[in-house]
Every structure is written in C-alpha cells, then in structure tokens.
Design a protein around this motif. Sequence first.
Motif, PDB file in Angstrom:
ATOM      1  N   ARG A   1      14.986  -9.702  19.983  1.00 55.82           N
ATOM      2  CA  ARG A   1      15.392  -9.224  18.650  1.00 55.82           C
ATOM      3  C   ARG A   1      15.446 -10.462  17.762  1.00 55.82           C
ATOM      4  O   ARG A   1      16.459 -11.147  17.707  1.00 55.82           O
ATOM      5  CB  ARG A   1      16.777  -8.561  18.709  1.00 55.82           C
ATOM      6  CG  ARG A   1      16.808  -7.248  19.484  1.00 55.82           C
ATOM      7  CD  ARG A   1      18.216  -6.680  19.474  1.00 55.82           C
ATOM      8  NE  ARG A   1      18.633  -6.359  18.116  1.00 55.82           N
ATOM      9  CZ  ARG A   1      18.970  -5.132  17.702  1.00 55.82           C
ATOM     10  NH1 ARG A   1      18.928  -4.104  18.534  1.00 55.82           N
ATOM     11  NH2 ARG A   1      19.352  -4.939  16.466  1.00 55.82           N
ATOM     12  N   LEU A   2      14.347 -10.755  17.085  1.00 56.69           N
ATOM     13  CA  LEU A   2      14.252 -12.019  16.347  1.00 56.69           C
ATOM     14  C   LEU A   2      14.538 -11.862  14.854  1.00 56.69           C
ATOM     15  O   LEU A   2      14.406 -12.812  14.093  1.00 56.69           O
ATOM     16  CB  LEU A   2      12.855 -12.633  16.531  1.00 56.69           C
ATOM     17  CG  LEU A   2      12.376 -12.834  17.968  1.00 56.69           C
ATOM     18  CD1 LEU A   2      11.027 -13.543  17.991  1.00 56.69           C
ATOM     19  CD2 LEU A   2      13.383 -13.624  18.789  1.00 56.69           C
ATOM     20  N   GLY A   3      14.916 -10.640  14.440  1.00 56.91           N
ATOM     21  CA  GLY A   3      15.179 -10.425  13.012  1.00 56.91           C
ATOM     22  C   GLY A   3      14.136  -9.505  12.416  1.00 56.91           C
ATOM     23  O   GLY A   3      13.515  -8.700  13.132  1.00 56.91           O
ATOM     24  N   ARG A   4      13.938  -9.637  11.110  1.00 56.99           N
ATOM     25  CA  ARG A   4      13.014  -8.749  10.387  1.00 56.99           C
ATOM     26  C   ARG A   4      11.646  -8.662  11.041  1.00 56.99           C
ATOM     27  O   ARG A   4      11.047  -7.588  11.135  1.00 56.99           O
ATOM     28  CB  ARG A   4      12.854  -9.257   8.954  1.00 56.99           C
ATOM     29  CG  ARG A   4      13.524  -8.360   7.969  1.00 56.99           C
ATOM     30  CD  ARG A   4      13.295  -8.774   6.546  1.00 56.99           C
ATOM     31  NE  ARG A   4      14.347  -8.200   5.732  1.00 56.99           N
ATOM     32  CZ  ARG A   4      14.345  -6.935   5.300  1.00 56.99           C
ATOM     33  NH1 ARG A   4      13.348  -6.131   5.600  1.00 56.99           N
ATOM     34  NH2 ARG A   4      15.344  -6.477   4.570  1.00 56.99           N
ATOM     35  N   LYS A   5      11.133  -9.799  11.500  1.00 55.93           N
ATOM     36  CA  LYS A   5       9.744  -9.800  11.988  1.00 55.93           C
ATOM     37  C   LYS A   5       9.563  -8.957  13.248  1.00 55.93           C
ATOM     38  O   LYS A   5       8.445  -8.562  13.559  1.00 55.93           O
ATOM     39  CB  LYS A   5       9.248 -11.240  12.210  1.00 55.93           C
ATOM     40  CG  LYS A   5      10.042 -12.073  13.194  1.00 55.93           C
ATOM     41  CD  LYS A   5       9.557 -13.524  13.165  1.00 55.93           C
ATOM     42  CE  LYS A   5      10.489 -14.433  13.937  1.00 55.93           C
ATOM     43  NZ  LYS A   5      10.210 -15.837  13.761  1.00 55.93           N
ATOM     44  N   THR A   6      10.662  -8.665  13.978  1.00 57.87           N
ATOM     45  CA  THR A   6      10.527  -7.796  15.161  1.00 57.87           C
ATOM     46  C   THR A   6      11.199  -6.439  14.925  1.00 57.87           C
ATOM     47  O   THR A   6      11.375  -5.662  15.858  1.00 57.87           O
ATOM     48  CB  THR A   6      11.154  -8.459  16.407  1.00 57.87           C
ATOM     49  OG1 THR A   6      12.523  -8.759  16.110  1.00 57.87           O
ATOM     50  CG2 THR A   6      10.439  -9.735  16.797  1.00 57.87           C
ATOM     51  N   GLY A   7      11.624  -6.193  13.691  1.00 57.74           N
ATOM     52  CA  GLY A   7      12.230  -4.894  13.358  1.00 57.74           C
ATOM     53  C   GLY A   7      13.701  -4.807  13.724  1.00 57.74           C
ATOM     54  O   GLY A   7      14.348  -3.786  13.473  1.00 57.74           O
ATOM     55  N   ALA A   8      14.253  -5.849  14.332  1.00 55.83           N
ATOM     56  CA  ALA A   8      15.674  -5.822  14.694  1.00 55.83           C
ATOM     57  C   ALA A   8      16.188  -7.233  14.925  1.00 55.83           C
ATOM     58  O   ALA A   8      15.487  -8.082  15.476  1.00 55.83           O
ATOM     59  CB  ALA A   8      15.881  -4.999  15.960  1.00 55.83           C
ATOM     60  N   GLY A   9      17.426  -7.424  14.506  1.00 55.94           N
ATOM     61  CA  GLY A   9      18.110  -8.710  14.716  1.00 55.94           C
ATOM     62  C   GLY A   9      19.590  -8.380  14.654  1.00 55.94           C
ATOM     63  O   GLY A   9      20.073  -7.547  15.434  1.00 55.94           O
ATOM     64  N   PHE A  10      20.304  -8.959  13.681  1.00 55.12           N
ATOM     65  CA  PHE A  10      21.697  -8.543  13.477  1.00 55.12           C
ATOM     66  C   PHE A  10      21.739  -7.124  12.906  1.00 55.12           C
ATOM     67  O   PHE A  10      22.716  -6.415  13.049  1.00 55.12           O
ATOM     68  CB  PHE A  10      22.408  -9.511  12.532  1.00 55.12           C
ATOM     69  CG  PHE A  10      22.815 -10.774  13.221  1.00 55.12           C
ATOM     70  CD1 PHE A  10      23.875 -10.773  14.117  1.00 55.12           C
ATOM     71  CD2 PHE A  10      22.124 -11.952  13.017  1.00 55.12           C
ATOM     72  CE1 PHE A  10      24.242 -11.931  14.779  1.00 55.12           C
ATOM     73  CE2 PHE A  10      22.490 -13.114  13.669  1.00 55.12           C
ATOM     74  CZ  PHE A  10      23.544 -13.104  14.557  1.00 55.12           C
ATOM     75  N   TYR A  11      20.671  -6.748  12.230  1.00 57.68           N
ATOM     76  CA  TYR A  11      20.534  -5.394  11.689  1.00 57.68           C
ATOM     77  C   TYR A  11      19.314  -4.761  12.325  1.00 57.68           C
ATOM     78  O   TYR A  11      18.524  -5.426  12.996  1.00 57.68           O
ATOM     79  CB  TYR A  11      20.288  -5.448  10.175  1.00 57.68           C
ATOM     80  CG  TYR A  11      21.421  -6.013   9.365  1.00 57.68           C
ATOM     81  CD1 TYR A  11      22.438  -5.194   8.879  1.00 57.68           C
ATOM     82  CD2 TYR A  11      21.467  -7.380   9.047  1.00 57.68           C
ATOM     83  CE1 TYR A  11      23.472  -5.719   8.101  1.00 57.68           C
ATOM     84  CE2 TYR A  11      22.497  -7.907   8.280  1.00 57.68           C
ATOM     85  CZ  TYR A  11      23.501  -7.072   7.810  1.00 57.68           C
ATOM     86  OH  TYR A  11      24.517  -7.588   7.039  1.00 57.68           O
ATOM     87  N   GLN A  12      19.128  -3.445  12.059  1.00 63.38           N
ATOM     88  CA  GLN A  12      17.836  -2.856  12.387  1.00 63.38           C
ATOM     89  C   GLN A  12      17.088  -2.574  11.081  1.00 63.38           C
ATOM     90  O   GLN A  12      17.700  -2.399  10.028  1.00 63.38           O
ATOM     91  CB  GLN A  12      17.994  -1.613  13.244  1.00 63.38           C
ATOM     92  CG  GLN A  12      18.946  -0.567  12.690  1.00 63.38           C
ATOM     93  CD  GLN A  12      19.296   0.470  13.735  1.00 63.38           C
ATOM     94  OE1 GLN A  12      18.700   0.505  14.806  1.00 63.38           O
ATOM     95  NE2 GLN A  12      20.248   1.321  13.432  1.00 63.38           N
ATOM     96  N   TYR A  13      15.742  -2.537  11.178  1.00 60.48           N
ATOM     97  CA  TYR A  13      14.905  -2.384   9.983  1.00 60.48           C
ATOM     98  C   TYR A  13      13.960  -1.217  10.166  1.00 60.48           C
ATOM     99  O   TYR A  13      13.312  -1.091  11.223  1.00 60.48           O
ATOM    100  CB  TYR A  13      14.116  -3.688   9.728  1.00 60.48           C
ATOM    101  CG  TYR A  13      15.051  -4.830   9.442  1.00 60.48           C
ATOM    102  CD1 TYR A  13      15.500  -5.076   8.147  1.00 60.48           C
ATOM    103  CD2 TYR A  13      15.549  -5.628  10.482  1.00 60.48           C
ATOM    104  CE1 TYR A  13      16.409  -6.110   7.894  1.00 60.48           C
ATOM    105  CE2 TYR A  13      16.453  -6.651  10.235  1.00 60.48           C
ATOM    106  CZ  TYR A  13      16.881  -6.889   8.939  1.00 60.48           C
ATOM    107  OH  TYR A  13      17.783  -7.896   8.686  1.00 60.48           O
ATOM    108  N   ASP A  14      13.907  -0.346   9.158  1.00 56.38           N
ATOM    109  CA  ASP A  14      13.010   0.801   9.222  1.00 56.38           C
ATOM    110  C   ASP A  14      11.563   0.304   9.271  1.00 56.38           C
ATOM    111  O   ASP A  14      11.164  -0.509   8.426  1.00 56.38           O
ATOM    112  CB  ASP A  14      13.230   1.679   7.982  1.00 56.38           C
ATOM    113  CG  ASP A  14      12.400   2.928   8.038  1.00 56.38           C
ATOM    114  OD1 ASP A  14      12.955   3.967   8.413  1.00 56.38           O
ATOM    115  OD2 ASP A  14      11.180   2.845   7.724  1.00 56.38           O
TER     116      ASP A  14
END
Length: 706
Positions: free
Chosen positions: A562-575
């Motif tokens: 979970r590397l952040g925005r670039k993998t769709g998830a990090g501290f948050y999740q991204y649609d």
Amino acid sequence: MANENTVFEIESASYELFGGIAKVAISNPPINAISASVRRTILAALAKAEADNAALVLLYCQGNTYIAGADISEFGKPQAYPELPDVIAAIENSTIPVLVAMHGNALGGGLEIAMAGHYRAALTGTKLGLPEVNLGILPGSGGTQRLPRLVGAEKALSMILSGKPISTQDAKDSGLIDAVIEGEWPGAAIDYAGKLLASGPSPRRTGELSVANANAEIFAKAREKQSNSGNRLLAPNYIIDLVELASQSDIALGQQQERERFLECRASRGSQSLRHLFFAERTAAKPKGIDSDVKPRSIENVAVIGAGTMGGGIAMCFATAGYKVTLVELSEENLQRGLSTIGKNYQKGVDRGISSQSKADAALSRITGTTQMEDVASADLVVEATFESMEVKHSVFAKLDAHCKPGCIMATNTSYLDINEMAAATSRPQDVIGAHFFSPAHIMKLLEVVRADKTAPDAVKTLMQVAKRIGKTPVTVGVCYGFVGNRMLQKYARQAQLLLVEGATPKQIDSAIKEWGMAMGPLSVADLAGLDISYFSRRNQGIEVGSLPECSVPDELVDEKRLGRKTGAGFYQYDPDSGKQSEDPYVIEKIQAHAKKWGIPQRQISDEEIADRLILALVNEGAKILQEGIADRASDIDVVYVNGYGFPRWRGGPMFYAETYGLANAVARMRQFQEQTGDDFWQPAPLLCKAAESDAGTLEIGKIAD
Ligand code: 3HC
C-alpha cells in the motif's frame, strides 16, 4: 504670467520652472517609494508651483522607475504628517493642471498619485497596477475609488483583486492613461508636457467621474469567486465592497471608508505576515558571508543528468528561461520517455493558457537529449538528478569531474544526502554545490542552494542569480540530513504519525491542519509522494523496519504494497475511477493494533493539539537549524516553508508564526508536550529559550540579547 525660470531643490526632488511648466522630479532610490519625505516634497512642490504661478505641473521620477508604492518599511510605525491621502487631495484639488508621467513601475500609492493627477502619460513598457492585495492590504489612498471611475468597475475589480500590473497599451485602451509616450527619459515626458500645455489644459478631477458598467452581477460574481478561493485575508472582500461603493456614492464617502478598511487591514496579522515575507524573500537572496564584489560566473549552457520526473522538470526550468539544455540519460529508452513527458508538460502549459505555443516550442527546441556523458563538456552548469543513493551520486560526480570543463559548476539535486561526500569524489570541491528543486520542479518556486564546506562563494552567487533568472525563490542553506526544509518536515511528519497511534485518525489530522491553513495534510501528502519514499529514507538512516512507534504503521503499509495514491491505497483508499480519497477502516484498525502493541493508550485529541504539535515541531527543529548555522536567518526558514511546503503565506512562515504565537508561549507548550508524551524532542531548543527570555520577541540571532 508665470514667474521667471527657476531651479530649486526640495527635500526629495528637484524643481525647475521652465516655460511655464513646473517640473518636479522625485528622487528616492531605489524604487522612489513614497516616504514621509516624498510626501512633504510633493506638497512643497505644489505650493511652490502655485507661488510661481506655473501653467502646468509635471510630476515624474528620476532613476529607473516611477513611484512603485508606499514605503512598506514605514507601515506599523507612527505615520508622519502629511499622510498620503492629504497629498492625493492636494494634487486632485490643485488649481494648476497636474500631469503625471510614469516609467518603469507605477504601482500602489504611486498609481494612486497618478490617478489623482489631471493628466497621465506613461513611457512604453511601464507596468501599472495596484498590488496592495499581495501585502494583505487594499489601496489606501483612493485607489479603490478612482480606478473604477477611470476604467470601469469590472476592470478595476480584476486589477485590484489580482494585484497584477497591466501594460501601457492596456492602460491606454482602458482609459487609465491619456497617452503612451516613447523616447529617452525624461525628455519624452518633458516633450509631452510641452504639447499638453500648448493644447490649453485645465484641471480634470477623476473624483468627479462616475463609474461605468457597475452592475450587481459583477459584484456577486466577484464575491462568489472570493468565497470559493479559501483566501482568509480581510482585504479581498473589502475591495469588492469599496469598488461597489464607488459606483453608488460620492468619492468623499468612498475614500473615508477605504481609509478605515485600509488601516484595519494594515494592522491585521495577515498583512504583517505578508509584509514580513516581502522583505524576507528579498533578504534571502543575499546570502551571508558573500561579499558584494564577488563576481558570478557566466552561465549559458546547462546540462541535466537524469530525465526522470525531477530531471525533466529541472530541464524545463532552464529551457523556459532561455538556456540551452543537454539532458543526459543512461539508456535511449529512458531518454525518449523523459523527453516525451517534457513535451507533454509544455503542451499542458499551452492548453491551460500558461504559455503560448510558440514559446513552448522554442523552449522545447532548446533541450537536446543524449546518452553520452561526454556531452556535458560544453556545460557551464550541470545539475544531477539521479537516484537518491550515495553510491550512484559518487559515480556521477566522478564522471562529471572527468568530463566537465574547468570552472563548470557541478550541482546535485539531492534532497537529503551529504554534498561534502559528493564533492570529495571530485578534484574540484569548490565547484560542487546543492541545487535542491521541489516537485514539480517546473512549477514550485523554492530552490534550496546548498553550500558545502568547500563550495566557492562565486559558485553560490552564480546559482543564486541563475535561480532568479529561472523564476525561483532561492535560499542558501548548509549541509545536514535533509537541509532546512526536509529536516524540519521529518519532525512534522513524525508528530503526525505519533498523533495517529495516540488516537487521531488520518482524516482528523489532515482536516485539522488544513483548517489551520496548510495547503494539504501530512497523511495526504505522504500518500501522494508515495509511502515507499519515506520508507527508504528511514532505511538510509539505519532505522530498522517497524522499530519505532512513529514508523511501524507506515512500514507495514509499505510491506503490504500500500504505497499511497499510486497503488490505490495508503493511509487512505482511492477510488480507481475518480481518484476520490476516503477513510479506510482497515488502516484505522491497524493503527489501533499498533497502539496496543506499543502500549500507547488511545485518546480523543483536539484539533488545537494537532495543529500545535505539528507546527511547533517545525518551530523547534527550525530553531536548532538556526542555532547550528544551517540557515542564515529565521526569515530564510520562513521563505523555505511558504515557497516549498504549502505553509500559508498569511501566517508568515513557521518562525514568524512562532513570534506571533509568543516565544514564551511556544516554549511553555513544548514543555507541556514533553511532560505529556515523555518525548525528549519537546525539549525546547536553547535558542528558542534564550529568545523567549529576551525581550526582543524575535528568533533572529543578531537581535536576541545575551
Ligand atoms: N517599500 C519599501 N521598500 C521597497 C518597496 C516598498 N514599496 N518596494 C521595493 N522595496 C525595496 C526592496 O526591499 C529592495 O530593497 P533591498 O535592495 O534593500 O533588498 C529594493 O527596494 C529593490 O526591490 P526589488 O529587489 O524587489 O527590485 P525589483 O527591481 O526586482 O522589483 C518592484 C521592483 C517591482 C517595484 C518590487 O520591488 C515590488 O513589487 N515592490 C513592491 C510594490 C508594491 O507592493 N507597492 C505597493 C506598496 S503598498 C502601497 O502603496 C499602499 C498605498 O495604497 C497606500
């Protein structure tokens, strides 16, 4: 009949009566700011012209500019008589026609003086504007009342709210000036005055005009735009009210209300912060310990090593400013990918109206790609932007040493690593320096110019000058892990991580600090940058995976890819479709589990504590940096933070903020955090304690009493 021709010196001007024209040439270098002396001078010159029975007063400036505004350094001090509105009234009410001729910059109070004049002319190339909003104030001497009377409500609103100056042609077309003049200065102004006098001028009072195209819709739109902008300064809303008032009432009422609002804005914290930054940015351009007689080197050709995101952006900065750029990559494939991204970025600039097609094409044509390191041989300046590893940097610098011509400045864009070590890989450490750009490099204003132990003064001076030419705000800093900006950021980010394990959620932390004024919250920033970046940085510092409460959560997220925005998830999740960010219960549970593991009880944390912990962490580390001499001045740290880290300009930067928070209050709050958390980081820096005990109220070392 006018008196005989006379020449007369008045305080800040020369006065000459010739052929019926009273020529008043103001002189207050460098920018002819309206000081108390200039104000007295204008009144004295008008009185003298009247006593001389002159037929026309010509007001203009000596030096390379007309008046570029009020003297900002006088703000906050008691104002000596006469004040600017008194001078403006005397000009407008003069029974002798007054012509104001402008060249260079006609800004702020300077333009307000011109608008009170009865006739206005400007030399081609003059910039005319009311930039007060950039200082958190509004035009305070009739600008909000006279500009709409001359150019209409819509244009006046746009000029005053944006603070951007307009060209002479635009000024002529919109009715701000009567004529664009050409030729030598001041001859062109004097010739024009002669022609005007021959046409038989009489006083024309701007205050007696009415305001064109002042419909309610314009003001409603301006208010809506302002409320959506997130700007928290007082001035913009007042400006809209005042321009509207100009269209509804006589100028006397408008000016009275304008003055009241101006004084309120001038006294506000927001304006104090912006004025602090105005001078801080100019002072930062003058690094300590570099004599004014040090001659900079000449730079025409630049080479950039590495065509990745940073290298590409850096190449764009130079090419856009007119330098020839050689972009060096290891493989043809990487080079082509880099060049293609650069092309796309230029096109984006054109599509967004930031640049014209021809300018973008010309800039792109100045970049030549190569895979041969030998091609750096013609460069006067090389900036390497390769992988952040000392091994890689060593090898790059050894190659640069072999291929660069004598006197070439060899710069590294490293964000953290020791530049002294890189310099040691060469036979010419005096030419090695840091040029730390911020991502995206072609957009962000900040450039940390890092002087290593052996960097030559002329190399520093050269890079500072080049930085200005490529539109950056440079700040010189010394070598330490992360220099000024990133070293402080680590402490700020560490507090964010500790707050998570103590019970705050990512969203609460991000929202609290955004509400305080930061452009983005630390956990959104981490997700955007990629959690792997700080993961590798921790490993570089020898911190073992999961070994500290402030890094066990992000380390585990990285281990789970979970590397952040670039993998769709990090501290948050991204649609995956919209990219919309949302809280992730999985992460919250993980944080709770880690808190348990570390034996840290979770609790309700207030937004105030979140903001204080994050910002005072910057302040404490900033004070240590200052004490170690890594930054020349507290104000330099402020310049770094507002230009590179999304720190709100209206708060003036972390060190200025600490002064407004109260240094003794800052020390007390840190001690409270130390007691509450048992964390030795909160031991206030000795410099901070000393400054708090001294009465100076500042962190600037030279001003703190021993
Ligand atoms: N007051 C006091 N000092 C000023 C000043 C001002 N208004 N404007 C510039 N200076 C000083 C700078 O601090 C600098 O001093 P330094 O050499 O000791 O560092 C020196 O003049 C030269 O300034 P720059 O380095 O900025 O020179 P540039 O040539 O790059 O830019 C400029 C010239 C475009 C005029 C730029 O200085 C500028 O934008 N100045 C501010 C203009 C402004 O905001 N005017 C409005 C003032 S508020 C006002 O008029 C209120 C009125 O409505 C009542």
